[in-house]
Write a protein that holds these residues in place. Structure first.
Motif, mmCIF file in Angstrom:
data_model
loop_
_atom_site.group_PDB
_atom_site.id
_atom_site.type_symbol
_atom_site.label_atom_id
_atom_site.label_comp_id
_atom_site.label_asym_id
_atom_site.label_seq_id
_atom_site.Cartn_x
_atom_site.Cartn_y
_atom_site.Cartn_z
ATOM 1 N N VAL A 34 16.700 124.118 104.012
ATOM 2 C CA VAL A 34 16.838 122.731 104.470
ATOM 3 C C VAL A 34 16.889 121.829 103.245
ATOM 4 O O VAL A 34 15.891 121.670 102.532
ATOM 5 N N VAL A 35 18.044 121.233 103.002
ATOM 6 C CA VAL A 35 18.236 120.377 101.831
ATOM 7 C C VAL A 35 17.821 118.939 102.142
ATOM 8 O O VAL A 35 17.183 118.273 101.325
ATOM 9 N N LYS A 36 18.201 118.458 103.338
ATOM 10 C CA LYS A 36 17.832 117.107 103.758
ATOM 11 C C LYS A 36 17.362 117.134 105.206
ATOM 12 O O LYS A 36 17.889 117.885 106.018
ATOM 13 N N ASN A 37 16.393 116.302 105.513
ATOM 14 C CA ASN A 37 15.901 116.144 106.878
ATOM 15 C C ASN A 37 15.377 114.717 106.983
ATOM 16 O O ASN A 37 14.264 114.425 106.543
ATOM 17 N N GLU A 38 16.200 113.812 107.543
ATOM 18 C CA GLU A 38 15.857 112.395 107.525
ATOM 19 C C GLU A 38 16.419 111.692 108.753
ATOM 20 O O GLU A 38 17.391 112.157 109.361
ATOM 21 N N PRO A 39 15.846 110.561 109.142
ATOM 22 C CA PRO A 39 16.358 109.811 110.298
ATOM 23 C C PRO A 39 17.740 109.222 109.994
ATOM 24 O O PRO A 39 18.082 108.965 108.834
ATOM 25 N N PHE A 40 18.525 109.001 111.047
ATOM 26 C CA PHE A 40 19.779 108.263 110.899
ATOM 27 C C PHE A 40 19.880 107.243 112.022
ATOM 28 O O PHE A 40 19.280 107.384 113.081
ATOM 29 N N ASP A 41 20.672 106.225 111.783
ATOM 30 C CA ASP A 41 20.892 105.158 112.756
ATOM 31 C C ASP A 41 22.316 104.666 112.558
ATOM 32 O O ASP A 41 22.627 104.027 111.547
ATOM 33 N N ASN A 42 23.213 105.014 113.493
ATOM 34 C CA ASN A 42 24.601 104.579 113.389
ATOM 35 C C ASN A 42 25.120 104.183 114.765
ATOM 36 O O ASN A 42 24.341 104.005 115.696
ATOM 37 N N GLU A 43 26.452 104.057 114.867
ATOM 38 C CA GLU A 43 27.033 103.608 116.132
ATOM 39 C C GLU A 43 26.798 104.589 117.275
ATOM 40 O O GLU A 43 26.912 104.219 118.457
ATOM 41 N N LYS A 44 26.455 105.830 116.964
ATOM 42 C CA LYS A 44 26.194 106.835 118.000
ATOM 43 C C LYS A 44 24.758 106.780 118.515
ATOM 44 O O LYS A 44 24.446 107.370 119.543
ATOM 45 N N GLY A 45 23.898 106.098 117.772
ATOM 46 C CA GLY A 45 22.510 106.013 118.177
ATOM 47 C C GLY A 45 21.560 106.344 117.035
ATOM 48 O O GLY A 45 21.961 106.407 115.863
ATOM 49 N N LYS A 46 20.307 106.569 117.371
ATOM 50 C CA LYS A 46 19.281 106.921 116.404
ATOM 51 C C LYS A 46 18.867 108.375 116.616
ATOM 52 O O LYS A 46 18.743 108.829 117.739
ATOM 53 N N GLY A 47 18.649 109.068 115.506
ATOM 54 C CA GLY A 47 18.240 110.460 115.620
ATOM 55 C C GLY A 47 17.869 111.036 114.272
ATOM 56 O O GLY A 47 17.497 110.311 113.351
ATOM 57 N N GLN A 48 18.000 112.353 114.156
ATOM 58 C CA GLN A 48 17.619 113.065 112.942
ATOM 59 C C GLN A 48 18.837 113.721 112.322
ATOM 60 O O GLN A 48 19.614 114.394 113.007
ATOM 61 N N TYR A 49 18.997 113.510 111.018
ATOM 62 C CA TYR A 49 20.083 114.140 110.255
ATOM 63 C C TYR A 49 19.505 115.272 109.417
ATOM 64 O O TYR A 49 18.459 115.117 108.775
ATOM 65 N N ALA A 82 20.970 113.171 118.102
ATOM 66 C CA ALA A 82 20.447 112.036 118.858
ATOM 67 C C ALA A 82 20.389 112.449 120.323
ATOM 68 O O ALA A 82 20.954 111.799 121.194
ATOM 69 N N TYR A 83 19.757 113.579 120.572
ATOM 70 C CA TYR A 83 19.663 114.165 121.901
ATOM 71 C C TYR A 83 19.055 113.161 122.878
ATOM 72 O O TYR A 83 18.121 112.438 122.525
ATOM 73 N N PRO A 84 19.556 113.099 124.122
ATOM 74 C CA PRO A 84 20.581 113.957 124.742
ATOM 75 C C PRO A 84 21.998 113.383 124.700
ATOM 76 O O PRO A 84 22.936 114.038 125.106
ATOM 77 N N ASN A 85 22.123 112.159 124.181
ATOM 78 C CA ASN A 85 23.403 111.459 124.294
ATOM 79 C C ASN A 85 24.433 111.842 123.243
ATOM 80 O O ASN A 85 25.632 111.664 123.457
ATOM 81 N N PHE A 86 23.973 112.355 122.105
ATOM 82 C CA PHE A 86 24.918 112.684 121.033
ATOM 83 C C PHE A 86 24.313 113.716 120.100
ATOM 84 O O PHE A 86 23.218 113.519 119.563
ATOM 85 N N CYS A 87 25.014 114.815 119.921
ATOM 86 C CA CYS A 87 24.658 115.825 118.926
ATOM 87 C C CYS A 87 25.954 116.285 118.265
ATOM 88 O O CYS A 87 26.930 116.605 118.948
ATOM 89 N N LYS A 88 25.975 116.314 116.953
ATOM 90 C CA LYS A 88 27.169 116.748 116.226
ATOM 91 C C LYS A 88 26.756 117.667 115.092
ATOM 92 O O LYS A 88 25.840 117.353 114.329
#
Length: 231
Positions: A34-49, A82-88
């Motif tokens: 695991v190189v990075k594990n941090e929150p994200f907040d963009n147009e898709k919503g808030k979640g974990q990157y 950003a479960y359940p609405n967006f996962c990529k």
């Protein structure tokens, strides 16, 4: 992918399976880093990157390791959850660079697969879309890791009464969740067409290092199933 599980239960099961796979596959200088594990907040919503490296050398024949550079034996994974609405999730290989990428986008809804265009494809993408429903009661497969105790077609939970998943269970199960997934692959590598098809089919079946897998939590134990089919 219709599942006899609630939205919150699925999230617990998915998190468990990712953590379990990372632990099982890591050791001896290989596995999942695991190189990075941090929150994200963009147009898709808030979640974990997360940004992970899958070190694959032990899974490659020795003569291949001798002729390929070390970065050819790495698989990079970027994931926005950003479960359940967006996962990529996007997979790349440093050696192939822009010639290869595999992108899996997911939306999880409490329905039976009835939502049209749940993953918000463009009109052009909809024209070439191929929908492939996956019945986890029939399509688990018998890999070397197969266990009857984890097969939804034969397992019955004594705690919840769910299972076995036979017949038209998708039409009657309660609770219910559908995982809508779209797989997009770029593969600009010269080679026999049949080999390229095999790679695409492997992606469809979820034969990537554990991230495309999720768990079906029935009664405290996890029934593994493959994530992924074009949808």
């Amino acid at each position: 992918i219709v599942l006899p599980i609630g939205v919150d239960e699925y999230h617990i099961a998915q998190t468990y399976m990712v953590a379990k796979a990372s632990k099982q596959k890591t050791g001896g200088g290989e596995g999942i880093e695991v190189v990075k594990n941090e929150p994200f907040d963009n147009e898709k919503g808030k979640g974990q990157y997360t940004f992970k490296l899958f070190k694959l050398a032990s899974h490659v024949p020795g003569f291949i390791r001798m002729i390929l550079p070390s970065n050819a034996l790495l698989l990079e994974e970027e994931a926005w959850n950003a479960y359940p609405n967006f996962c990529k999730t996007v997979y790349r290989n440093p050696f192939l660079g822009q010639r290869f990428s595999l992108c899996i986008e997911s939306v999880h809804l409490a329905d039976r697969g009835t939502t049209e265009n749940a993953v918000h494809l463009t009109p052009e993408e909809l024209r070439i879309r191929e929908i492939v429903p996956l019945d986890i009661g029939k399509d688990v497969g018998k890999s070397k890791e197969y266990s009857a105790a984890e097969d939804p077609a034969v397992f019955r939970s004594t705690k919840t009464g769910r299972g076995p998943l036979t017949g038209e269970w998708q039409k009657t199960c309660t609770p219910v969740l559908c995982a809508y997934k779209v797989i997009k692959m770029e593969f600009k590598v010269v080679g026999p067409p049949n080999r390229r098809r095999e790679l695409r089919h492997a992606a469809d079946a979820g034969h990537l290092p554990e991230r495309p897998q999720a768990g079906l939590l029935l009664d405290g134990r996890v029934v593994r199933h493959v994530h992924g089919r074009r949808a």
